[in-house]
Design an enzyme around this catalytic site. Structure first.
Site, PDB file in Angstrom:
ATOM      1  N   HIS A   1      -4.491  10.631  -4.032  1.00  0.00           N
ATOM      2  CA  HIS A   1      -3.044  10.578  -3.713  1.00  0.00           C
ATOM      3  C   HIS A   1      -2.341  10.974  -4.745  1.00  0.00           C
ATOM      4  O   HIS A   1      -1.227  10.446  -5.158  1.00  0.00           O
ATOM      5  CB  HIS A   1      -2.799   9.017  -3.730  1.00  0.00           C
ATOM      6  CG  HIS A   1      -3.362   8.372  -2.484  1.00  0.00           C
ATOM      7  ND1 HIS A   1      -3.685   8.798  -1.369  1.00  0.00           N
ATOM      8  CD2 HIS A   1      -3.676   6.985  -2.324  1.00  0.00           C
ATOM      9  CE1 HIS A   1      -4.224   8.061  -0.484  1.00  0.00           C
ATOM     10  NE2 HIS A   1      -4.290   6.598  -1.196  1.00  0.00           N
TER      11      HIS A   1
ATOM     12  N   ARG B   1      -8.317  11.929  -1.150  1.00  0.00           N
ATOM     13  CA  ARG B   1      -9.195  12.495  -2.466  1.00  0.00           C
ATOM     14  C   ARG B   1      -9.447  14.034  -2.190  1.00  0.00           C
ATOM     15  O   ARG B   1      -9.584  14.764  -1.574  1.00  0.00           O
ATOM     16  CB  ARG B   1     -10.661  11.875  -2.375  1.00  0.00           C
ATOM     17  CG  ARG B   1     -10.242  10.520  -2.557  1.00  0.00           C
ATOM     18  CD  ARG B   1     -11.131   9.489  -1.772  1.00  0.00           C
ATOM     19  NE  ARG B   1     -11.153   7.986  -2.486  1.00  0.00           N
ATOM     20  CZ  ARG B   1     -10.465   7.096  -1.679  1.00  0.00           C
ATOM     21  NH1 ARG B   1      -9.772   7.543  -0.404  1.00  0.00           N
ATOM     22  NH2 ARG B   1     -10.376   5.881  -2.087  1.00  0.00           N
TER      23      ARG B   1
ATOM     24  N   HIS C   1       2.266   5.939   3.088  1.00  0.00           N
ATOM     25  CA  HIS C   1       1.048   4.877   3.012  1.00  0.00           C
ATOM     26  C   HIS C   1       1.652   3.436   3.488  1.00  0.00           C
ATOM     27  O   HIS C   1       1.112   2.388   2.871  1.00  0.00           O
ATOM     28  CB  HIS C   1       0.719   4.965   1.462  1.00  0.00           C
ATOM     29  CG  HIS C   1      -0.700   4.575   1.527  1.00  0.00           C
ATOM     30  ND1 HIS C   1      -1.376   3.263   2.085  1.00  0.00           N
ATOM     31  CD2 HIS C   1      -1.867   5.165   1.012  1.00  0.00           C
ATOM     32  CE1 HIS C   1      -2.691   3.381   1.778  1.00  0.00           C
ATOM     33  NE2 HIS C   1      -2.993   4.507   1.024  1.00  0.00           N
TER      34      HIS C   1
ATOM     35  N   GLU D   1      -2.648   6.703   8.187  1.00  0.00           N
ATOM     36  CA  GLU D   1      -1.862   7.747   7.484  1.00  0.00           C
ATOM     37  C   GLU D   1      -2.349   9.345   7.909  1.00  0.00           C
ATOM     38  O   GLU D   1      -3.383   9.646   8.253  1.00  0.00           O
ATOM     39  CB  GLU D   1      -2.718   7.800   5.997  1.00  0.00           C
ATOM     40  CG  GLU D   1      -2.617   6.341   5.220  1.00  0.00           C
ATOM     41  CD  GLU D   1      -3.799   6.179   4.172  1.00  0.00           C
ATOM     42  OE1 GLU D   1      -3.802   6.907   3.390  1.00  0.00           O
ATOM     43  OE2 GLU D   1      -4.367   5.201   4.293  1.00  0.00           O
TER      44      GLU D   1
HETATM   45  C1  BGC Z   1      -7.524   4.914   0.310  1.00  0.00           C
HETATM   46  C2  BGC Z   1      -8.147   3.912   0.108  1.00  0.00           C
HETATM   47  C3  BGC Z   1      -7.657   3.264  -1.110  1.00  0.00           C
HETATM   48  C4  BGC Z   1      -6.026   3.061  -0.539  1.00  0.00           C
HETATM   49  C5  BGC Z   1      -4.853   2.559  -1.845  1.00  0.00           C
HETATM   50  C6  BGC Z   1      -6.089   4.821   1.088  1.00  0.00           C
HETATM   51  O1  BGC Z   1      -5.566   5.854   1.710  1.00  0.00           O
HETATM   52  O2  BGC Z   1      -8.478   5.585   1.516  1.00  0.00           O
HETATM   53  O3  BGC Z   1      -9.645   4.158  -0.305  1.00  0.00           O
HETATM   54  O4  BGC Z   1      -7.988   2.057  -1.740  1.00  0.00           O
HETATM   55  O5  BGC Z   1      -5.596   4.525  -0.214  1.00  0.00           O
HETATM   56  O6  BGC Z   1      -5.147   3.310  -2.862  1.00  0.00           O
END
Ligand code: BGC
Length: 344
Positions: free
Chosen positions: A102, A79, A173, A307
Site C-alpha cells: 500500500h 504489494r 480501502h 478494492e
Molecule cells: C491487503 C491485506 C491487508 C489489508 C490491510 C488489504 O488490501 O490485501 O492483506 O491486511 O489490506 O492492510
C-alpha cells in the site's frame, strides 16, 4: 460522532471533515487526512438509516489502526514484491517484511491531502508526492474526487501525473458491512464478475499464474455467501481467507458490472463498477483489534473490502493481460470506481 479530544493531526493542523448529502438523505463523510472515506449512511425503506462503512470513533483513532480503513492508498496499492521495481533496478521502501504494501511506510493514507474544492455533492483532494517519496521515481501529483449523486452512488475518480515513469495504482480501502448491526460480514452474498484470480503466497505475493475460478472456492460468478466456501482450499488458507485480486471480465470498462454485495438480510445492495482491471476481495482476515466506531474494536471478518486495482506486483509482471500500470511523463493516469447503494 466525530468530535475529537486530539483535535489536531500530526502536522499540527486541524482535521478537515467534509460531509456530502443527496436528495434521498444519504450522507457520506470524508477527511483530508489520508483522503479517507469515513462514513456512508444510507436511508432504508423502513425509515432507518444504515452505516455501511467500518470506521473509527474519532479522527485521531485513524492514526492508531493499520487496516487502512476508508483510506486513499498510493502510489501503488497492494504489494510490490521485495519492494523492487526490477525493470528500473530500483529499490522502494519496504513496510511488510521485505515487501512493500500500500505505497510504503508513509503512503498516501498517512498524509494530509489538500482540499482543492468542495460542495454538497463533491470533494476534491490533491497530494504532491516528491521525487523519491517512498522510493518512487519522479514528482507526482495525485487527485481524488469523491462525488455523491441522487442515485446513492459514491463515485471516486483518480488522476495522477508524474515527470518520470512510475507505476501508479490508486484505490480506496473502504470496508463495507451492509447489515444493521455489523455482524460477521461473511454472511453477505457476493457476486464477482471474474473468470480468473491471482494466487498468492502467505505474504500476499503472487506465486503462480492467473487461475480459472471454475471449480474453486473463488467462483463468485453466481452470487453466494462469502462464508459458503470460506477456507475451502489452500490458496485461501495461505492468507486466512479471501485476500486476492480477481481479474475482472469488464476489462477496464466502468459501464459493466464488476461486483455486487448484499446484506445478510437482503435489504441493502451495493454494486461496484470500475475502470480498473482487477478487484481485490479482502474478507477482513486481519481486522481483529482494529479501533471501531462504536464497540471498542472490530473482530476479524467484520467488513469486506472491494478494492479496485491493478493486479498486485504488476510493475514486475508486464506479461499479465491487463492495461499498463506505468504512468509515463506527459501522460495522465485516470481511474474511476463507483459504489452504488440500493435499499431493497
Ligand atoms: C491487503 C491485506 C491487508 C489489508 C490491510 C488489504 O488490501 O490485501 O492483506 O491486511 O489490506 O492492510
Amino acid at each position: 460522532m466525530l468530535s475529537d479530544v486530539q483535535s489536531h493531526a500530526p502536522d499540527g493542523q486541524p482535521w478537515r471533515i467534509t460531509v456530502l448529502r443527496n436528495a434521498n438523505g444519504m450522507i457520506a463523510t470524508f477527511m483530508d487526512w489520508g483522503a479517507t472515506w469515513l462514513s456512508a449512511r444510507v436511508p432504508m425503506q423502513d425509515g432507518c438509516v444504515r452505516e455501511t462503512l467500518l470506521g473509527c470513533a474519532t479522527p485521531s483513532d485513524y492514526l492508531h489502526q493499520d487496516a487502512y480503513l476508508g483510506a486513499t492508498v498510493g502510489r501503488y496499492a497492494n504489494r510490490i514484491a521485495h519492494a523492487r521495481l526490477t525493470t528500473l533496478d530500483r529499490q522502494l521502501q519496504a513496510n511488510q517484511g521485505e515487501h512493500q504494501l500500500h505505497g510504503g511506510p508513509e503512503g498516501f493514507d498517512k498524509r494530509r491531502w489538500q482540499i482543492v474544492s468542495q460542495s454538497d455533492s463533491e470533494v476534491h483532494y490533491r497530494i504532491d508526492s516528491p521525487d523519491g517519496d517512498q522510493g518512487y521515481p519522479g514528482n507526482l501529483i495525485a487527485d481524488v474526487r469523491f462525488q455523491l449523486d441522487d442515485d446513492n452512488c459514491v463515485s471516486i475518480r483518480y488522476e495522477a501525473r508524474c515527470d518520470q515513469a512510475c507505476p501508479v495504482n490508486l484505490t480506496n480501502h473502504a470496508y463495507f458491512n451492509l447489515d444493521a448491526h455489523h455482524g460477521d460480514a461473511r454472511q453477505h452474498r457476493l457476486q464477482l464478475h471474474a473468470d480468473r484470480y491471482l494466487p498468492v503466497d502467505s505474504a500476499g505475493i503472487p506465486n503462480a499464474p492467473l487461475k480459472a475460478v471454475a471449480g474453486t472456492s473463488f467462483d463468485f460468478r453466481q452470487a453466494k455467501t462469502v462464508s459458503q466456501d470460506f477456507l475451502a482450499d489452500d490458496d485461501q488458507k495461505a492468507v486466512k481467507g479471501y485476500d486476492h485480486a480477481f481479474l475482472l471480465n469488464s476489462a477496464g470498462d466502468a459501464n459493466q458490472p464488476a461486483a455486487t454485495l448484499w446484506s445478510a438480510d437482503g435489504k441493502l445492495e451495493l454494486s461496484v463498477t470500475t475502470s480498473a482491471p482487477a478487484l481485490q476481495l479482502y474478507s477482513g482476515n486481519y481486522l481483529e483489534g482494529t479501533r471501531a466506531r462504536e464497540q471498542g474494536s472490530y473482530t476479524a471478518f467484520q467488513g469486506i473490502a472491494l478494492e479496485s486495482e491493478f493486479l498486485p506486483d504488476s510493475p514486475n509482471h508486464p506479461e499479465w493481460p491487463q492495461a499498463d500500470c506505468w504512468l509515463q511523463p506527459g501522460d495522465r493516469w485516470e481511474s474511476i470506481t463507483r459504489y452504488r447503494f440500493t435499499p431493497r
